[in-house]
Each structure stands twice: as C-alpha cells, then as structure tokens.
Write a protein that holds these residues in place. Structure first.
Motif, PDB file in Angstrom:
ATOM      1  N   LEU A 306     -16.333  38.176 -13.897  1.00 38.38           N
ATOM      2  CA  LEU A 306     -17.612  38.777 -14.248  1.00 38.38           C
ATOM      3  C   LEU A 306     -18.719  38.365 -13.277  1.00 38.38           C
ATOM      4  N   ASN A 307     -18.541  37.191 -12.694  1.00 35.28           N
ATOM      5  CA  ASN A 307     -19.517  36.712 -11.711  1.00 35.28           C
ATOM      6  C   ASN A 307     -19.224  37.212 -10.296  1.00 35.28           C
ATOM      7  N   GLY A 308     -18.228  38.096 -10.160  1.00 37.49           N
ATOM      8  CA  GLY A 308     -17.973  38.730  -8.874  1.00 37.49           C
ATOM      9  C   GLY A 308     -16.812  38.193  -8.078  1.00 37.49           C
ATOM     10  N   SER A 309     -16.017  37.279  -8.634  1.00 39.63           N
ATOM     11  CA  SER A 309     -14.867  36.744  -7.894  1.00 39.63           C
ATOM     12  C   SER A 309     -13.892  37.869  -7.569  1.00 39.63           C
ATOM     13  N   ASP A 310     -13.491  37.953  -6.314  1.00 42.38           N
ATOM     14  CA  ASP A 310     -12.537  38.985  -5.900  1.00 42.38           C
ATOM     15  C   ASP A 310     -11.303  38.378  -5.245  1.00 42.38           C
ATOM     16  N   ILE A 311     -11.011  37.102  -5.553  1.00 38.98           N
ATOM     17  CA  ILE A 311      -9.798  36.493  -5.018  1.00 38.98           C
ATOM     18  C   ILE A 311      -8.586  37.157  -5.652  1.00 38.98           C
ATOM     19  N   PRO A 312      -7.413  37.111  -5.005  1.00 37.43           N
ATOM     20  CA  PRO A 312      -6.220  37.738  -5.583  1.00 37.43           C
ATOM     21  C   PRO A 312      -5.929  37.196  -6.985  1.00 37.43           C
ATOM     22  N   CYS A 313      -5.418  38.060  -7.846  1.00 37.91           N
ATOM     23  CA  CYS A 313      -5.095  37.651  -9.217  1.00 37.91           C
ATOM     24  C   CYS A 313      -4.010  36.582  -9.207  1.00 37.91           C
ATOM     25  N   THR A 314      -4.121  35.648 -10.121  1.00 35.63           N
ATOM     26  CA  THR A 314      -3.230  34.495 -10.146  1.00 35.63           C
ATOM     27  C   THR A 314      -2.476  34.414 -11.470  1.00 35.63           C
ATOM     28  N   THR A 315      -1.322  33.751 -11.429  1.00 33.27           N
ATOM     29  CA  THR A 315      -0.614  33.353 -12.644  1.00 33.27           C
ATOM     30  C   THR A 315      -0.560  31.836 -12.670  1.00 33.27           C
ATOM     31  N   THR A 316      -1.190  31.248 -13.662  1.00 31.26           N
ATOM     32  CA  THR A 316      -1.243  29.797 -13.805  1.00 31.26           C
ATOM     33  C   THR A 316      -0.254  29.373 -14.883  1.00 31.26           C
ATOM     34  N   VAL A 317       0.655  28.453 -14.549  1.00 33.99           N
ATOM     35  CA  VAL A 317       1.623  27.939 -15.517  1.00 33.99           C
ATOM     36  C   VAL A 317       1.285  26.478 -15.779  1.00 33.99           C
ATOM     37  N   LEU A 318       0.854  26.184 -16.992  1.00 33.29           N
ATOM     38  CA  LEU A 318       0.454  24.831 -17.347  1.00 33.29           C
ATOM     39  C   LEU A 318       1.663  24.030 -17.824  1.00 33.29           C
ATOM     40  N   PRO A 319       1.751  22.763 -17.457  1.00 32.01           N
ATOM     41  CA  PRO A 319       2.905  21.945 -17.866  1.00 32.01           C
ATOM     42  C   PRO A 319       2.855  21.607 -19.352  1.00 32.01           C
ATOM     43  N   THR A 320       4.009  21.288 -19.902  1.00 32.41           N
ATOM     44  CA  THR A 320       4.113  20.774 -21.265  1.00 32.41           C
ATOM     45  C   THR A 320       4.512  19.309 -21.194  1.00 32.41           C
ATOM     46  N   SER A 321       4.379  18.615 -22.306  1.00 29.07           N
ATOM     47  CA  SER A 321       4.790  17.207 -22.354  1.00 29.07           C
ATOM     48  C   SER A 321       5.639  16.972 -23.599  1.00 29.07           C
ATOM     49  N   LEU A 322       6.641  16.135 -23.476  1.00 38.64           N
ATOM     50  CA  LEU A 322       7.533  15.797 -24.584  1.00 38.64           C
ATOM     51  C   LEU A 322       7.051  14.495 -25.212  1.00 38.64           C
ATOM     52  N   ILE A 323       6.708  14.551 -26.477  1.00 45.27           N
ATOM     53  CA  ILE A 323       6.235  13.378 -27.206  1.00 45.27           C
ATOM     54  C   ILE A 323       7.319  12.965 -28.197  1.00 45.27           C
ATOM     55  N   LEU A 324       7.987  11.866 -27.916  1.00 45.63           N
ATOM     56  CA  LEU A 324       9.088  11.396 -28.757  1.00 45.63           C
ATOM     57  C   LEU A 324       8.559  10.360 -29.748  1.00 45.63           C
ATOM     58  N   ARG A 325       8.751  10.658 -31.034  1.00 47.15           N
ATOM     59  CA  ARG A 325       8.241   9.770 -32.089  1.00 47.15           C
ATOM     60  C   ARG A 325       9.361   9.207 -32.962  1.00 47.15           C
ATOM     61  N   GLY A 326      10.598   9.629 -32.706  1.00 47.98           N
ATOM     62  CA  GLY A 326      11.714   9.088 -33.470  1.00 47.98           C
ATOM     63  C   GLY A 326      12.537  10.120 -34.204  1.00 47.98           C
ATOM     64  N   SER A 327      11.979  11.312 -34.471  1.00 51.48           N
ATOM     65  CA  SER A 327      12.730  12.298 -35.247  1.00 51.48           C
ATOM     66  C   SER A 327      13.879  12.917 -34.456  1.00 51.48           C
ATOM     67  N   GLU A 328      13.958  12.622 -33.155  1.00 57.47           N
ATOM     68  CA  GLU A 328      15.071  13.138 -32.352  1.00 57.47           C
ATOM     69  C   GLU A 328      16.353  12.348 -32.581  1.00 57.47           C
ATOM     70  N   ARG A 329      16.245  11.222 -33.301  1.00 60.82           N
ATOM     71  CA  ARG A 329      17.421  10.369 -33.543  1.00 60.82           C
ATOM     72  C   ARG A 329      17.945  10.595 -34.952  1.00 60.82           C
ATOM     73  N   LEU A 330      19.213  10.240 -35.173  1.00 65.77           N
ATOM     74  CA  LEU A 330      19.828  10.334 -36.487  1.00 65.77           C
ATOM     75  C   LEU A 330      19.189   9.301 -37.403  1.00 65.77           C
ATOM     76  N   LEU A 331      18.684   9.769 -38.537  1.00 62.65           N
ATOM     77  CA  LEU A 331      17.958   8.892 -39.459  1.00 62.65           C
ATOM     78  C   LEU A 331      18.567   8.983 -40.852  1.00 62.65           C
ATOM     79  N   PRO A 332      18.306   7.984 -41.695  1.00 62.18           N
ATOM     80  CA  PRO A 332      18.832   8.051 -43.062  1.00 62.18           C
ATOM     81  C   PRO A 332      18.269   9.248 -43.816  1.00 62.18           C
ATOM     82  N   ALA A 333      18.965   9.657 -44.853  1.00 62.58           N
ATOM     83  CA  ALA A 333      18.488  10.754 -45.691  1.00 62.58           C
ATOM     84  C   ALA A 333      17.214  10.350 -46.402  1.00 62.58           C
TER      85      ALA A 333
END
Length: 334
Positions: A306-333
């Motif tokens: 809207l401010n007049g930028s005419d640079i080529p259109c871009t595709t931005t891919v943002l990274p993700t992060s894996l947060i391990l808190r313990g539920s990935e392991r076998l746990l008691p019922a």
C-alpha cells in the motif's frame, strides 16, 4: 496502479445516462431489458465495482481498511492469527474487517466480492479447502493481496507460510525415537494445504526410520474436537497405534478426551500450541509455530504494498519449533 472504473465509465461504455447506471446498480426493476443488458455487459467488461464506502470517503482518500478472510474464527489458531494481523494493521493506521469462509469456496467468493465492493485497500486471505473462483478470473484492478497460512493460485501476491512438513517430521521422529513402534496421524482433511504438508512430513519421518506407512493409521476426517475423540477411541480399540501425532489443536484436545474416557494414554505430540498444553498431566508436547510472527508478516507485507513497494512477490516460510514436555514418552494410565 491501474485506475478503477467509475460509474461514468460504465455509462459511456453502455451508451446510457449516468442516472440510468445509478438506478441499475441500486436495483431499480423498472429499467428496460435492453438498457439493463448493455449496462451489465459494460460492468463485466470494465470490472466496475460499486463503491459502498464512497459516501464516507473524501476524494483522493482511501478507506484505510484491510479485509481478512480466514477459515474459522472459532478456532483459537485463526483467532490468534487475526489478532496479530489486526495489531499490525492498526500500527499502520488501518482498520481490519474479518470474515470466515468456513472452508467453503462459494462463501469465500461471496466474501471476496463484498470486500471488493467495500473498496478495501488490501486483502489478506487464508484460501479455503474447497476452492471456488480462481483469483485470475476476477476482473482487475485488484487491491494488494497477501496469502497467509496457505498458498494460492495467484502468483502476483505475497505469501506467508509455516514449515508444516518440517514440524510434522520432527514430531513423528520424536515419537519414534521415544520408542513408539507405530504412530497414528490424526488430523483434518488433507485437501487443506497445511494438513497435506503435515501428512507429508509424517510420512517422511516413517520412511527415514524404515517404518511402513500404514494407511489405516492415517485418519484425516477430524474437523472438530468430537471428531478427534471418536477417531482416537477407534484407534485405541484397534490396538495398532502405539503413539499419536495430532496434526492440529482440535485433534490434540479430542485425543485427550479419548484417553480420559478409555482410562489410558498413548504417547502424543500435537501440532500448534494451546493454552492448557503445559498444565495438563502429563504436559503435552507440541510443534509450535509463531502465529503472531505470521500475522505480523502478513500485515507488514500488505502495508508495504500500500505504501508503494514494487519488489517481486515473495513466499516466506517461517520455522516451527518442537517443544517436548514428556507426553511423547510412554506414561502410566490415568
């Protein structure tokens, strides 16, 4: 920027008086069929759109309005995304108008038309699962477009995505590394771009670990929390899934309900953070994407255009992060 056609242009093209065009666009049923046909053809040829905001805008000024079309405002993910976009737009002096397509192509088309009629300055769009009209089929001129969360068929627009495949791959690898022999995929329709990418990442992790891809463990019919609960209860009854990759926040919540009902717990990692994830026992491991950063980036790109930028259109891919808190392991019922 191409000048937007006016009612005067329509009148000139159709060979009728300006007042006749005004009566037509305001739905006057007494206009003769010949005049109506000529005006309709002129509108289609010129791509004229009624400016519903004209009465509120002085000549030479814009509405200072950005339109946002998302999938489902009731989903906390999209609510967070909309809020981030709203803050970014407000910082640049723009208001945001928000609507939900409900993943329906026809509804999405209607919302696009309404935003164009409102003469919004830019549109930020989450393309729906069921595509409707292609953007290239909409008569120009179009305002600046930014696609967020999912790509579109329109190349002349900026796009902001998350690394969905990479995040799903890291989650599935973590479940396998923690000792799961089989991992179920529980998510929404893979016709949705993000789900398709997450299924790709899930499969990549299995192939890299020399594990078979069992299509019976891929459940892609989960649109609600209750859907996910029923799917996971079925997986528990079948006894073949040793862990669950919940491919969105609703799938994770439904899986937790199923575990509670069945009084058991499978190792699980969800995609997308949710408020209670760290408070549940056990705390839920998640693939986290920076939704606020995605929203800010989409708003910034729209404002830059809207401010007049005419640079080529871009595709931005943002990274993700894996947060391990313990539920990935076998746990008691429970």
């Amino acid at each position: 920027m191409q000048r937007k056609p006016t009612m005067n242009d329509v009148a000139h093209r159709a060979g009728v008086a300006l007042k006749t065009v005004s009566r037509y666009v305001n739905g006057d049923p007494t206009i003769g069929a010949d005049y109506a046909d000529r005006i309709r053809e002129a509108i289609a040829e010129l791509g004229y759109r009624r400016n519903m905001a004209a009465a509120r805008i002085r000549p030479g000024q814009s509405a200072k309005m950005i339109g946002l079309i998302i999938s489902d405002l009731s989903n906390p993910y999209f609510a967070t995304l909309a809020r981030a976009i709203e803050l970014g737009a407000a910082a640049a002096g723009y208001m945001l108008t928000i609507a939900s397509s409900e993943e329906d192509g026809a509804r999405h088309d209607l919302l696009v038309d309404r935003l164009l009629e409102q003469q919004v300055d830019a549109i930020i769009d989450v393309p729906p699962r069921a595509p409707g009209r292609a953007w290239r089929d909409i008569p120009p001129p179009l305002p600046p477009l930014v696609f967020v969360d999912r790509p579109s068929d329109w190349a002349a627009a900026d796009t902001v995505l998350a690394d969905n495949a990479g995040g799903a791959r890291s989650a599935t690898r973590a479940l396998l590394h923690a000792g799961a022999g089989t991992v179920a995929f529980v998510g929404d329709s893979v016709e949705i771009f993000t789900m398709g990418e997450r299924l790709t990442g899930y499969r990549q992790a299995l192939v890299e670990a020399d594990r078979p891809v069992d299509d019976d463990l891929v459940r892609d019919t989960v649109h609600t929390v209750d859907d996910a609960m029923r799917v996971v209860l079925d997986l528990l009854a079948g006894g073949r899934a040793q862990a669950v990759f919940a491919a969105n926040n609703r799938a994770a919540l439904g899986a937790l309900r199923a575990f509670r009902l069945a009084e058991t717990f499978l190792p699980m990692i969800g995609f997308d953070e949710f408020e209670a994830a760290a408070l549940i026992n056990p705390p839920i491991s998640v693939v986290s994407q920076d939704i606020q950063a995605m929203g800010r980036a989409a708003a910034d790109l729209a404002v830059a255009r809207l401010n007049g930028s005419d640079i080529p259109c871009t595709t931005t891919v943002l990274p993700t992060s894996l947060i391990l808190r313990g539920s990935e392991r076998l746990l008691p019922a429970f």
